[in-house]
Structure formats: structure tokens, C-alpha cells
Design a protein around this motif. Structure first.
Motif, PDB file in Angstrom:
ATOM      1  N   GLN A  30       0.832  -1.199   0.000  1.00 32.52           N
ATOM      2  CA  GLN A  30       0.000   0.000   0.000  1.00 32.52           C
ATOM      3  C   GLN A  30       0.869   1.254   0.000  1.00 32.52           C
ATOM      4  O   GLN A  30       0.612   2.201  -0.730  1.00 32.52           O
ATOM      5  CB  GLN A  30      -0.909  -0.011   1.235  1.00 32.52           C
ATOM      6  N   ALA A  80       1.296   4.049  -2.996  1.00 29.57           N
ATOM      7  CA  ALA A  80       1.145   5.488  -2.757  1.00 29.57           C
ATOM      8  C   ALA A  80       2.403   6.236  -3.200  1.00 29.57           C
ATOM      9  O   ALA A  80       2.317   7.276  -3.853  1.00 29.57           O
ATOM     10  CB  ALA A  80       0.871   5.738  -1.278  1.00 29.57           C
ATOM     11  N   GLN A 119       0.606  12.671   2.657  1.00 28.54           N
ATOM     12  CA  GLN A 119      -0.532  12.167   1.881  1.00 28.54           C
ATOM     13  C   GLN A 119      -0.656  10.660   2.024  1.00 28.54           C
ATOM     14  O   GLN A 119      -1.748  10.119   2.172  1.00 28.54           O
ATOM     15  CB  GLN A 119      -0.343  12.528   0.404  1.00 28.54           C
ATOM     16  N   ARG A 166      -4.052   9.593   3.600  1.00 27.29           N
ATOM     17  CA  ARG A 166      -5.026   9.104   2.628  1.00 27.29           C
ATOM     18  C   ARG A 166      -5.031   7.582   2.519  1.00 27.29           C
ATOM     19  O   ARG A 166      -6.061   6.981   2.222  1.00 27.29           O
ATOM     20  CB  ARG A 166      -4.696   9.691   1.242  1.00 27.29           C
ATOM     21  N   ILE A 167      -3.899   6.955   2.710  1.00 24.01           N
ATOM     22  CA  ILE A 167      -3.803   5.522   2.408  1.00 24.01           C
ATOM     23  C   ILE A 167      -3.598   4.670   3.660  1.00 24.01           C
ATOM     24  O   ILE A 167      -4.387   3.769   3.941  1.00 24.01           O
ATOM     25  CB  ILE A 167      -2.637   5.250   1.422  1.00 24.01           C
ATOM     26  N   PRO A 180      -6.202   5.446   7.196  1.00 30.57           N
ATOM     27  CA  PRO A 180      -7.586   4.965   7.088  1.00 30.57           C
ATOM     28  C   PRO A 180      -7.699   3.448   7.192  1.00 30.57           C
ATOM     29  O   PRO A 180      -8.700   2.932   7.676  1.00 30.57           O
ATOM     30  CB  PRO A 180      -8.019   5.454   5.698  1.00 30.57           C
ATOM     31  N   GLN A 181      -6.679   2.745   6.734  1.00 25.47           N
ATOM     32  CA  GLN A 181      -6.728   1.284   6.836  1.00 25.47           C
ATOM     33  C   GLN A 181      -6.300   0.814   8.221  1.00 25.47           C
ATOM     34  O   GLN A 181      -6.797  -0.196   8.720  1.00 25.47           O
ATOM     35  CB  GLN A 181      -5.816   0.656   5.772  1.00 25.47           C
ATOM     36  N   PHE A 186     -15.467  -3.650   3.195  1.00 24.57           N
ATOM     37  CA  PHE A 186     -15.049  -3.915   1.813  1.00 24.57           C
ATOM     38  C   PHE A 186     -15.438  -5.320   1.370  1.00 24.57           C
ATOM     39  O   PHE A 186     -14.730  -5.957   0.621  1.00 24.57           O
ATOM     40  CB  PHE A 186     -13.543  -3.752   1.627  1.00 24.57           C
TER      41      PHE A 186
END
Lengths: 254, 474
Positions: B297, B301, B310, B314-315, B318-319, B414
Motif C-alpha cells: 500500500q 502510494a 498524503q 489518505r492511504i 484509514p486502513q 469492503f
């Protein structure tokens, strides 16, 4: 087909060492606008490392990489250089073996993520661009799905659309079909072929798909123990090679 | 030949003794098991009666008499579990001794116990001396039923003990609302502020522990080491009294304004201490959560040209949040309890309120029971919500398809709904596997339709297999 002018990717004297293991032992390569270069060779020969050095996912130990006029030396990084690497990366689209889609975003969200947040183009424009790319890879209907609901082949097509959304000067494919079930490989290779033939995208492809290479590649590079042992057009390599290593490898995979 | 084999089979069937007797031994054993438990209950009853009678001036027997009945009952009950035949007869002898020996005096339940025991022993006569009888009977009773019985017995014992020791229920009725209404809000307020502080610190700490910046890494290392390596109570005193003293020493110097600034009130000092302490522990939780997000991941990115910020915002984060939230809930629950430590520096939170009220009327036991009950109920409520949150968050990883199929939850995880065709010919099947995190994929997407094969031809504007598109549209 000949390629001339200033190359998009220029690699000079590239060395990469992991500790005492030297994976790349001085590689020089130019990739020109619109050229499709297929890089192949045994596992451990350094072909993936080369690709990952181009966009600095691996830091070269020695040598120079230049992409779209942004040139960087290997070695330690200052903040200024890190910013330069980041800019260089926006010119390279990378497609991974394991897709690496963002699971917490929808398919469209994946595609527009970088245009919106890295390139700062408006969300509306990004959506239009994203939908266009998704329909190009045949997945417009899946725009609002989450990646987990897609097959491997579909995920990889989304990953290609995601990389294309940055409008890169070169696309790097790191064994894009190796993690796929055999029946799903075709759809991904189909998209890649269209990329080459319709968009004339500059591409560096690490793959074992020799059928694809023969059909699409302008040039093939055989990697062996950290150097390019032989390169040439598919015809030259498939039919006229004199090199015993190349011959042995091709006989093994064909 | 056919005859021979049949006879062999019949003979084998007849000669082998059946594992299950015609009349299940277990049913008879159940009576003995019940008898044994009644004996044990009689022993407990005797001890509680001792408390009740002697403390309420209604004492009828000397203390040793109660003790003797208890000892006899415990012995008889315990022996019955050994399944010895002589133990059975010993129990028959013990029952009337414990139950009737003191007949002239008001019997208070012992008589009833004796009758019940003798009846059960009589009914279980055929199982007497059979070593497996009680085990078989026990195995036939559902686990939850056993637990329920144990809980009921505990509840009865507690209530009776409290009544016996002249527990002041009236005082509780008069004071509990006052204690709770004044103390609980501050307890919750401190907890909410402290968990907020702890989350911020944990996030910074985790990012620092994962960074290659030597200053950030070193500072975070010092922070977690100190606050995990010293007791929370010591930290509370250091921050409230210790730093307060620095303020005192700064008086009269040019640094006096600084001294005033760092001389904290009770609640700010308490929130700071708890927040710092929990932040240090939660740093590890956050670090593990961030590391649980696959390396691919971050690479994806990076390859897109994202900056570190970022990439994190953003990546990765959140996970990571999905992994971090459940244990953070646990920390919050623990924190509500640990906030009672601020009692020591005089914060008027729940425990302090209870203590003050109790001391005023010499009702410490009652006051502390109120405090304990309120903490217990509070953590029970929080645990309930935390468990729900955990189920919701964890669904994407392992437990799927059981317990609620809300679309939103599923979307967050998901995952498609079970059995739904995720694409032509592909159906998602959740696994019914064991709970917990980190098990990788929770379900499988299986090909349920063999028609969806793809070819490599790609024209008509789209680059993918037109046949597959046809199916997609359906």
C-alpha cells in the motif's frame, strides 16, 4: 520501427547492492518515446530491481536515472532530492504484481486519488478522466465497487487505469500477470497491448509472457546475473540468438 | 460363506458389551450429583447462618455447631463426587446428622436440606458406587446451564451475606444518586479528555517510532519507556505535586509566570497524567495497527508520487484505523476505572464522592459498594458497545456473514454480502471460521459458473474482452 531523439528513460551505470549481494552490476538503458521494452530473465536476475530503481522504490547504490528530464544520482537523499524523486514518480506509472489497490476506496476512488491529491486537478475533472479510463479498461460499471469485489484480472485493470490517470510518460509493469489465474491473464495483456498499439505508451515490462513479448515488444532485454546479457527485437532474440544463456532460457520458457 | 459372515457379525455385536447401558446410567447419576451439590449448598448455608444468627443477636447455637454442620456437609458432598460406594453410605449417614441433630432448636432450613438429600440419595441408589455415573450425568448438562446455576448461587450468597452483616440498604438508597450524579460526570469527563490526549500522543508516538528521524524516534522511545516503566500513581503525583513544587520554587524569580503556568489544577494534572500514561501504551497499539497495513500500500502510494503526509493520511491511516479502534475501546474502558486513582490528589470524581459520603456516616462499605457497582455497570455498558464495534470492524478480516448483515457495515468492511454474485460467475462465500484478527482473507470468492472465460481480443473502444463486458452489463 526506429526510435530516436531524447529518451524518456535514461539509465546509466546502474548498480544496486543489498548488503553484500550485488543485484545490478552496471546497467545502461535508454527507453524512447513510444517504445515497448520487455525485460525478461530468471528470477533473481535483477529485472524487477531495475524497474523499481527507475521510480526509486529502490534507491540505486550507484549510477544515474533520468526520467522525463529529471535526473538523479544513486546514494543518500537530501530533502530536496526526495522532492525530486516524488516529482519523477509522477511521470512514471507503476503496475505491481500484487495490484496494491487501495481497499478502502472504490474503484473510481482508486483511479482519481492521485490526480486529485497529487496533481491537484479538480475532483470533477478527475472523475471524468477516471470514468474515461475505466471504460477504456472495460470496468466503467464497476466504478463504485470496492476492489475486493473484483477478480484479480479486473483489479489489475483498475491498477493500470490508476497508473494511467497520472498521465505518465512511461509505464512500468512489474510482472503484472504473475499473480493471476491463467484464465484472467488474457484480459490484462489485452489492455496492455492496446496501451502500446493505440496510445503508443512508452512501456517497460517485466514479464514471463513470451507470447505478449513477441507480439508487442519493440525491444527485448535478457537479464542475467545483474547485467543485460543480450537485447534486440523479438525476432532477433527468438530466432537468431547465438547466446547460449538466452537460448537455454527461451527454450525453458517457450 | 454368507451364513458364516452373518453369524460372525451377530456374535460380535452380542458379545461386545454395549457402551451405553439400557437404562442410561447418567440419569441415575444425576440424582447423586444433585445430592452432592445439595450437600455443598448446605455447607454454605450453615456458614451464612452462622453469620446471620450470631451478628443479629438471634444466636441459638454456639459457633462451633454451625461450623460442624458445614464441615460435615462439605465432607459428605465432596466424598459423593468420588463415586465410592462407601461414600454413598457415609452421605446417607451424614444427612440426618447435619439435618436432625439439632432438632429441638428452630431448624432453619437444615431439616429441609436433610430431607432433600435423603430423597436424592434414595433415587440415585442404583448408581451408587458406579464411577462414571456422576461424570456422565454432568456431561449431559449444558455448560451454560451450569454457569447460570453458579452465578445464581453467587448472587444468593452475596445478598445473604450482605443482609447478615447488617448492610445498610437504606443508606445506599438515600445516597447513591447523590454520589453518582455528582461523581460520574467528572469521571467520564476526565476519561474522555484523557483518551483524546492519549490518542493524539499515541498517533504521534507511533509515527515517530516508525520514522527514520532520529530525534522523533529517540524522543518517542524515551516517552514510551518512561511512562510504561513507572506506575501511573507515581506519574499522577509527579505531575500534580512534583511539577507544582517546581512552580513554587520559581516564585520570586523572573520565571514566576512559567511557574504559574505549569502549576496545574487537579483535573488538568490528572488528565495529563492519565493521557500521557495511556498514550505511551497506545503508541504500541497504533504502531502495530499502522504496520498491519501491507507494505504494498505504501509502495503504491509512493509510486503515485504522494508525499509522506498524503500517504499516511489518505492511504495508510484509514486502513490502520480498522485495526486500531477496537483495542482503543479497551483502553478507554480501562481508563474509566483508572481515573479513580485521581482520588489521591483530590479530584471529586466518582470514587472520591463515594468515599466522602461514606466517611461522613461511617458507611464505608456501602459507599465503596456503590462505587464498585457503578464502575462495573459502566464498564459493562462500554464493553457491550466495544464488542459491537469490534465485530463491525473485524468483519472484513475474519468473521463474516454471522451476526448482522447491514449493508453499511459490509461496505465498510469492503466485503460483498455472502452468496452474492460479485461478478458474473463469481460468488463470495464468507468463511465461518474462528474469530479474531489478522487471519488474512475472511472469505473466498469462488467461481460458480464456468462460462465466463475470457479471450485476448480487444477492440470496439474498450480494451478488455468484449464478451466479459457483455456479461458485466447483465
Amino acid at each position: 520501427m526506429t526510435f530516436a531523439g531524447e529518451p524518456v528513460v535514461k539509465i546509466r551505470n546502474l548498480h544496486k547492492r543489498f548488503g553484500t549481494l550485488e543485484v545490478l552490476k552496471g546497467v545502461d538503458m535508454d527507453v524512447h518515446q513510444g517504445e515497448v521494452v520487455v525485460i525478461f530473465g530468471r528470477s533473481g536476475s535483477g529485472k524487477s530491481t531495475l524497474l523499481r530503481c527507475v521510480n526509486f522504490l529502490e534507491d540505486p547504490t550507484e549510477g544515474t536515472i533520468e526520467v522525463s528530464g529529471i535526473a538523479l544520482e544513486g546514494g543518500h537523499r537530501t530533502k530536496n532530492q526526495r522532492e525530486k524523486i516524488r516529482r519523477l514518480r509522477t511521470h512514471c506509472g507503476m503496475v505491481f504484481q500484487q495490484f496494491n489497490l487501495f481497499p478502502h476506496m472504490t474503484v473510481l476512488g482508486n483511479v482519481i486519488e492521485a490526480p486529485v491529491h497529487v496533481k491537484s486537478i479538480g475532483e470533477k475533472d478527475a472523475r471524468a478522466l477516471g470514468m474515461e479510463l475505466l471504460s477504456k479498461v472495460g470496468l466503467a460499471e464497476k466504478a463504485d465497487e470496492y476492489p475486493i469485489r473484483l477478480s484479480g484480472g479486473q483489479q489489475q485493470r483498475v491498477a493500470i487505469a490508476r497508473a494511467l490517470a497520472m498521465e505518465p510518460d512511461v509505464m512500468l509493469f512489474d510482472e503484472p500477470t504473475s499473480a493471476l489465474d491463467p484464465e484472467l491473464i488474457g484480459e490484462v495483456l489485452g489492455v496492455m497491448r492496446s496501451l502500446a498499439t493505440e496510445l503508443h505508451m512508452t512501456m517497460m515490462v517485466v514479464t514471463h509472457e513470451m507470447g505478449f513479448a513477441r507480439e508487442v515488444a519493440n525491444r527485448m532485454c535478457f537479464f542475467h546475473e545483474g547485467v543485460i546479457l543480450e537485447q534486440g527485437t523479438p525476432t532477433e532474440l527468438f530466432e537468431q540468438t547465438r547466446n547460449p544463456e538466452t537460448k537455454k532460457f527461451l527454450e525453458a520458457v517457450l | 460363506m454368507t451364513d458364516g459372515s452373518t453369524t460372525t457379525a451377530t456374535r460380535a455385536g452380542a458379545s461386545r458389551p454395549s457402551l451405553l447401558p439400557e437404562e442410561p446410567l447418567g440419569r441415575r447419576g444425576a440424582f447423586l450429583m444433585l445430592a452432592a451439590w445439595v450437600f455443598l449448598l448446605e455447607g454454605i448455608h450453615a456458614l451464612i447462618r452462622m453469620l446471620e444468627d450470631t451478628m443479629n443477636a438471634g444466636a441459638s447455637w454456639p459457633v462451633w455447631a454451625y461450623a460442624a454442620i458445614a464441615a460435615l456437609s462439605f465432607a459428605a458432598g465432596g466424598l459423593l463426587f468420588t463415586s465410592r460406594r462407601w461414600a454413598y453410605f457415609a452421605a446417607i449417614a451424614a444427612a440426618p446428622v447435619a439435618g436432625f441433630a439439632v432438632l429441638p432448636i428452630p431448624v432453619g432450613g437444615f431439616f429441609a436440606f436433610a430431607v432433600l438429600e435423603l430423597a436424592l440419595l434414595a433415587l440415585g441408589y442404583r448408581a451408587a458406587g458406579s464411577p462414571e455415573a456422576i461424570q456422565l450425568a454432568s456431561a449431559g448438562i449444558p455448560w451454560r446451564a451450569k454457569i447460570a446455576v453458579v452465578q445464581v448461587v453467587i448472587a444468593i450468597v452475596l445478598v445473604r451475606v450482605f443482609l447478615a452483616i447488617q448492610f445498610d440498604l437504606e443508606w445506599i438508597a438515600d445516597h447513591w444518586w447523590n454520589i453518582v450524579s455528582k461523581g460520574l460526570p467528572l469521571t467520564l469527563w476526565i476519561s474522555v479528555l484523557a483518551i483524546t490526549l492519549a490518542i493524539v500522543l499515541a498517533l504521534l508516538g507511533a509515527l515517530a517510532r516508525l520514522s527514520r528521524n532520529p530525534v522523533a524516534f529517540g524522543v518517542a522511545g524515551f516517552y514510551t519507556s518512561f511512562f510504561r516503566g513507572t506506575p501511573l500513581l507515581v506519574q499522577i503525583f509527579l505531575i500534580y505535586f512534583g511539577i507544582g513544587e517546581i512552580g513554587v520554587r520559581m516564585r520570586g524569580t523572573p520565571l514566576e509566570p512559567v511557574g504559574d503556568l505549569i502549576t496545574l489544577g487537579v483535573v488538568p494534572a490528572g488528565v495529563l497524567a492519565i493521557g500521557l500514561n495511556y498514550g505511551a501504551y497506545m503508541t504500541e497499539i497504533f504502531r502495530a495497527g499502522i504496520q498491519s497495513v501491507g507494505h504494498g500500500q505504501a509502495e503504491a502510494a509512493d509510486a503515485l508520487g504522494m508525499t509522506y503526509g498524503q500517504r499516511m493520511r489518505r492511504i495508510v491511516l484509514p486502513q490502520a484505523v480498522r485495526v486500531i479502534i477496537p483495542p482503543t475501546g479497551n483502553e478507554f474502558i480501562a481508563m474509566t476505572k483508572d481515573s479513580s486513582l485521581l482520588f489521591t490528589i483530590g479530584a471529586l470524581e466518582l470514587f472520591r464522592r463515594a468515599d466522602l459520603a461514606g466517611r461522613a456516616d461511617f458507611r464505608g462499605l456501602e459507599a465503596y459498594i456503590i462505587a464498585a457497582a457503578v464502575y462495573w455497570i459502566l464498564t459493562g455498558i462500554l464493553t457491550f458497545f466495544q464488542a459491537r464495534l469490534e465485530r463491525k470492524m473485524g468483519r472484513g478480516y475474519v468473521r463474516t456473514g454471522d451476526g448482522g448483515t447491514k449493508r453499511t457495515a459490509r461496505k465498510r468492511a469492503f466485503l460483498p454480502a455472502p452468496g452474492v454474485e460479485t461478478q458474473p460467475g463469481m460468488t463470495y462465500f464468507p468463511s465461518g471460521g474462528a474469530g479474531g484478527y489478522g487471519g488474512g482473507a475472511g472469505g473466498v470468492i469462488q467461481r460458480t459458473d464456468e462460462e465466463g472465460s475470457s479471450s485476448m481480443s480487444g477492440t470496439d473502444g474498450a480494451w478488455s474482452d468484449p464478451g466479459a463486458d457483455e456479461e458485466d452489463r447483465r
